[in-house]
Design an enzyme around this catalytic site. Sequence first.
Site: not given
Ligand SMILES: [Zn+2]
Length: 430
Positions: A63, A66-67, A97, A155, A182, A235, A281, A308
């Site tokens: 989990h 990477l942006r 995401n 997620d 999620h 998570h 979160n 995460d």
């Molecule tokens: Zn999440």
Amino acid sequence: MLTRIKGGRVIDPGHLDTVADILIKDHKIVEIIAAGQKEAIEPVSRIIDASGKIVCPGFIDMHVHLREPGHEHKETIESGSRAAVWGGFTAICAMPNTDPVNDNCEITEFILSQAKRANFAKVFPAGSISIGLEGKQICEFAQLKACGVVAVSDDGNPVMDDHLMQTALAAAQSHDLPVISHCEDLNLVAGGVMNAGAVAREMKLAGISNASESVMVERDIALSELTTAPVHIAHVSTAESVQALREAKSRGVRVTAETAPHYFMLTDEAVRQCGTHAKMNPPLRSAEDREAVRRGLADGTIDAIATDHAPHSSREKAVDFGKAANGVIGLETAVSLGLKLVQEGVISLTQLIEKMSTNPARILGLESGLRPDRSADLTILDPDLAFRVDIEQFQSLSKNCPFDGWQLQGKAILTMVDGRVVFEEENPTK
Ligand SMILES: [Zn+2]
């Protein structure tokens, strides 16, 4: 030419725990020679002394955010996969995401090609469940799988529509893709920014109830039973979620779960000291929840430890608590925090390796394990190395870490991917 990892305690859970040498050639493990067995005939080009160390199958973080594409100032595929190997991970699963969202083959292929170029950890992309993470229309799972995604997840967002989730579970099962859920009921969160409780009241911040997570865990368990499809809960942070998972597993539901180091190490009290670096979160919870998460890890209710890893720049964090972005980085501290859990007697070293390698591999359908003819993906741990966490030394582009300054003992000192040393501790006696 051979590489020989010499004299380490080689642990592959359920299979091997012995002092042995590992011989590696052409990206693969050739042989594992227990102490006192015959010598290799071929000349050895490199010897890695692992005496007093632990050699395990490469750690897998299932989990990671990477942006790239979209938010390269927070993390790139290169910086994130470098941070991964520095932290002892040989493989990471990249959440979808990004911007644009990984809901199509073009993005999946871009991620894979950037990861190949970076050449650090193996990057396994997760595709999104719904197009654009909007929760309205399910993606083409067959196509995504053919392009290389290993799981699907929205997620960052929950799948709020129960029927869409049911359909997604069934569709993913037919393509043999795990669904990572999620769990968050947005109607119950209703603008909350930290755990509901005494700290939130004192700080005059809107609280998030435990129920906002556990009702969705219960829903996913029910949908897994209904469809017979497996579901993986991301998570886990609350006692109620752990109990729901425990009961579901005991009646044979195909549910698996992960938690993250911050949920077994911190409570909502950390918000007082760390401010927005303790905002994530789901939020950090109470001491009772932390204890329940620890018990869930110990008794096998929680299968995996994942980070995460959620990098954000100071731009997104140096603002009012309510407005700050959710998430903390984790790749470079998770293994040592896991070892701390072992030192505290919560889980055994073998369990830690299961939760950070064997089980994530099984859930995601990846190869792992220290056996002849498998890829030489492995992590060497020094259980005694004492060090102070220093975010200035991190490879991640972001610094949002609540563990900065912690004194820890035990660390990954060498990471090998496909027989190549991609990280080696420069100063193992520091
Ligand atoms: Zn999440």
